[in-house]
Design a protein around this motif. Sequence first.
Motif, short mmCIF file in Angstrom:
data_model
loop_
_atom_site.label_atom_id
_atom_site.label_comp_id
_atom_site.label_asym_id
_atom_site.label_seq_id
_atom_site.Cartn_x
_atom_site.Cartn_y
_atom_site.Cartn_z
N LEU A 124 -7.23 -4.56 2.22
CA LEU A 124 -6.80 -3.16 2.20
C LEU A 124 -7.06 -2.52 3.55
O LEU A 124 -7.99 -2.91 4.27
N SER A 125 -6.26 -1.54 3.88
CA SER A 125 -6.53 -0.78 5.09
C SER A 125 -7.86 -0.05 4.90
O SER A 125 -8.33 0.16 3.77
N CYS B 13 -7.50 3.12 2.77
CA CYS B 13 -7.25 2.84 1.36
C CYS B 13 -8.52 2.37 0.66
O CYS B 13 -8.85 2.82 -0.44
N GLY B 14 -9.26 1.47 1.31
CA GLY B 14 -10.51 0.98 0.73
C GLY B 14 -11.52 2.10 0.55
O GLY B 14 -12.21 2.17 -0.48
N GLU C 181 0.82 -1.21 0.00
CA GLU C 181 0.00 0.00 0.00
C GLU C 181 0.86 1.26 0.00
O GLU C 181 0.53 2.25 -0.67
N LEU D 22 -2.92 -1.92 -6.97
CA LEU D 22 -3.18 -2.79 -5.82
C LEU D 22 -3.47 -4.23 -6.22
O LEU D 22 -3.22 -5.15 -5.45
N TRP E 285 -5.86 8.78 3.63
CA TRP E 285 -4.95 7.76 3.12
C TRP E 285 -3.71 8.37 2.49
O TRP E 285 -2.63 7.77 2.52
#
Length: 249
Positions: free
Chosen positions: A217-218, A221-222, A98, A195, A247
């Motif tokens: 994903l964190s 990030c999502g 990421e 990603l 993010w």
Amino acid sequence: MIPILIEFIVKVAIKYIPKAKVKNVTLSIDGKMQKVPLEAIFMLQASSIKNSDGKSAVISLFDVCDLEKDLVLVMERPVHSVALSTYLTRRKLSLLEEEEAKYIMKQLVDAAIKMHAANIFHRDLKQENILLEASPGITRVRVIDFGCSCLVSMEPYRDYLGTLNYAPPEYAHRRPYCAGPTTVWHLGAILFELLDGTHRFDTCKFLSKGLQLKRHLSEDCGHFLGMCLSSDPTKRCTLDQMQWHPWLL
């Protein structure tokens, strides 16, 4: 003292454009009216807003040569650079973390904001039109190929000249589209590919089946990716909202 000859080697990229396909604008240069290709104008204008280091993410245009059948653009080609598409192909067996995807995306968002501030809508942001330049201690994102570009307009667009796989849902549904939401969609598509690591993005498949990332994903990030790939342009985030999203901070 023995004179020492130092040779500077400048690596350039050459783009040939058939004259039949060149769109020109007539300008007064040194008191003479001359035809200048729009692509060259867009490149120069897009690079007019620099970063804090005085450099631009947009690749430099060195010269325009008029041949018998073609127009030739002579452009900067960073010596230590690779297309993002090539970089990801080499990395296909190991997903980008990421943090690395964020590092690339942060520069892309900043470049897009500066291009729009210079009144230029690239309209074809994708892996092949992005270079990664390896400078001492850093990796710089560079934007190339303004062949599909146009001026940012307050009025919606109806014709689409970019890569169809990345066309915004508005165009896929045969509706007009706008510069800002479309650029955000393109950046979201690029982030998906960064990603995912293996699959190329396709708007129609995304709208019909949805595209699932086979990785965790964190939360930030999502959320960021979801805001970029909202099928409703009125609910899609703006470039400024991307820049200030948690993010990327």
